[in-house]
Design a protein around this motif. Sequence first.
Motif, PDB file in Angstrom:
ATOM      1  N   LEU A  13       1.064  -1.369  -0.014  1.00 19.14           N
ATOM      2  CA  LEU A  13      -0.422   0.100   0.514  1.00 19.14           C
ATOM      3  C   LEU A  13       0.512   1.477  -0.393  1.00 19.14           C
ATOM      4  O   LEU A  13       2.019   1.428   0.665  1.00 19.14           O
ATOM      5  N   VAL A  70      -5.862   0.961  -8.076  1.00 17.39           N
ATOM      6  CA  VAL A  70      -6.524   0.809  -6.764  1.00 17.39           C
ATOM      7  C   VAL A  70      -7.973   1.593  -6.949  1.00 17.39           C
ATOM      8  O   VAL A  70      -7.852   2.046  -7.595  1.00 17.39           O
ATOM      9  N   TYR A 115      -8.348  -2.606   1.915  1.00 13.92           N
ATOM     10  CA  TYR A 115      -8.352  -3.446   0.244  1.00 13.92           C
ATOM     11  C   TYR A 115      -8.513  -4.460   0.151  1.00 13.92           C
ATOM     12  O   TYR A 115      -7.641  -5.236   0.652  1.00 13.92           O
ATOM     13  N   SER A 121     -11.967  -0.565  -1.174  1.00 10.30           N
ATOM     14  CA  SER A 121     -11.759  -0.400  -2.376  1.00 10.30           C
ATOM     15  C   SER A 121     -11.140  -1.755  -3.093  1.00 10.30           C
ATOM     16  O   SER A 121     -10.593  -2.622  -1.984  1.00 10.30           O
ATOM     17  N   VAL A 149      -7.291  -3.914  -5.091  1.00  9.88           N
ATOM     18  CA  VAL A 149      -6.473  -3.864  -5.822  1.00  9.88           C
ATOM     19  C   VAL A 149      -6.387  -4.352  -7.105  1.00  9.88           C
ATOM     20  O   VAL A 149      -7.029  -5.869  -7.061  1.00  9.88           O
TER      21      VAL A 149
END
Length: 324
Positions: A114, A122, A263, A301, A303
């Motif tokens: 990250l 992303v 994520y 989110s 990835v």
Amino acid sequence: MIDPTPDRYMLLADIGGTNTRVALAEGGRLLPETIRRYANAGRPALYPILAEYMRTEGITDLAGACVAAAGPVRDGVATMTNLSWVIEDHAVAQVTGAGTVAVLNDLQAQGHALGYLAPQMVRQILPGTATPAAGASRLVVGVGTGFNAAPVHEAPGGRVVPPSESGHVTLPCITESDFALKRYLEAKHVFASVEHVVSGRGIERVYAYLAGHEDAITPGSQIIAALEAGDRVARQAGQLFVTMLGRAMGDLALTHLPFGGIYLIGGAARGFVPWFDEFGFADAFRAKGRFSDLMAEFSVSVVEDDYAALTGCAAYLQNLRKPR
């Protein structure tokens, strides 16, 4: 062109249940052109893959090596969850000639990635209601062959990404049909975990259970295709998958309070993102009674970088080698 000069490069490896990706990094930067993919099936261990990669690339002694493994890691030893491999840091050092070696859980590597990923890799799928403070904790949730998660904390001494085995906690059941599935899984596996449903292998189990043909496993790609075609059983399986994913992520969010965002990574997660809205992911994620308003603060989110774990390995190893 790879320079064979000793101690110039760092070797990176991302080992999943099905494939292993190996690459080189220089100065903490992943070199995308060096990424190679190997099927794990039929191979007795990781080390022959690393040796083959080094022969192919024409490299010998390395500055460092970092391995990310899909399984629990303790004292430099990784035990693969869905593969009969044990990976030891001293053996990695012997094969690679690296002076600095690290063995991480694959979700730890994702956490270290990250901040180093290209912005277009992303994609936010669920906004949060609050603006996170600098250094706010984050959470990485992996849904691929298996399921796992890792919190990401920014501490005065640097980033801390503790390992976990979150996929093996109890399946979150609420309805009678949930408990029926739980009993079915317990009859086959003794214990019904999140990973038994919310994973690539999990969706295959769920589809077989709902279709009533337990001995005929349908690959996940075919289930997705059936879902796209409007197949009734595929829709039921997709609904259950997305609901259980939302519940499991909601539990993890309350445990770790990731005000910096959550994520999602992994092929199984990305495969079902188009149906998150229709199948009520947000509602399942936020259904926490009087804490539902708090849940709305956490953004989610996806990835979309398949090599994020390699990027995380490179970042971790570079920071590990910095003078203290």
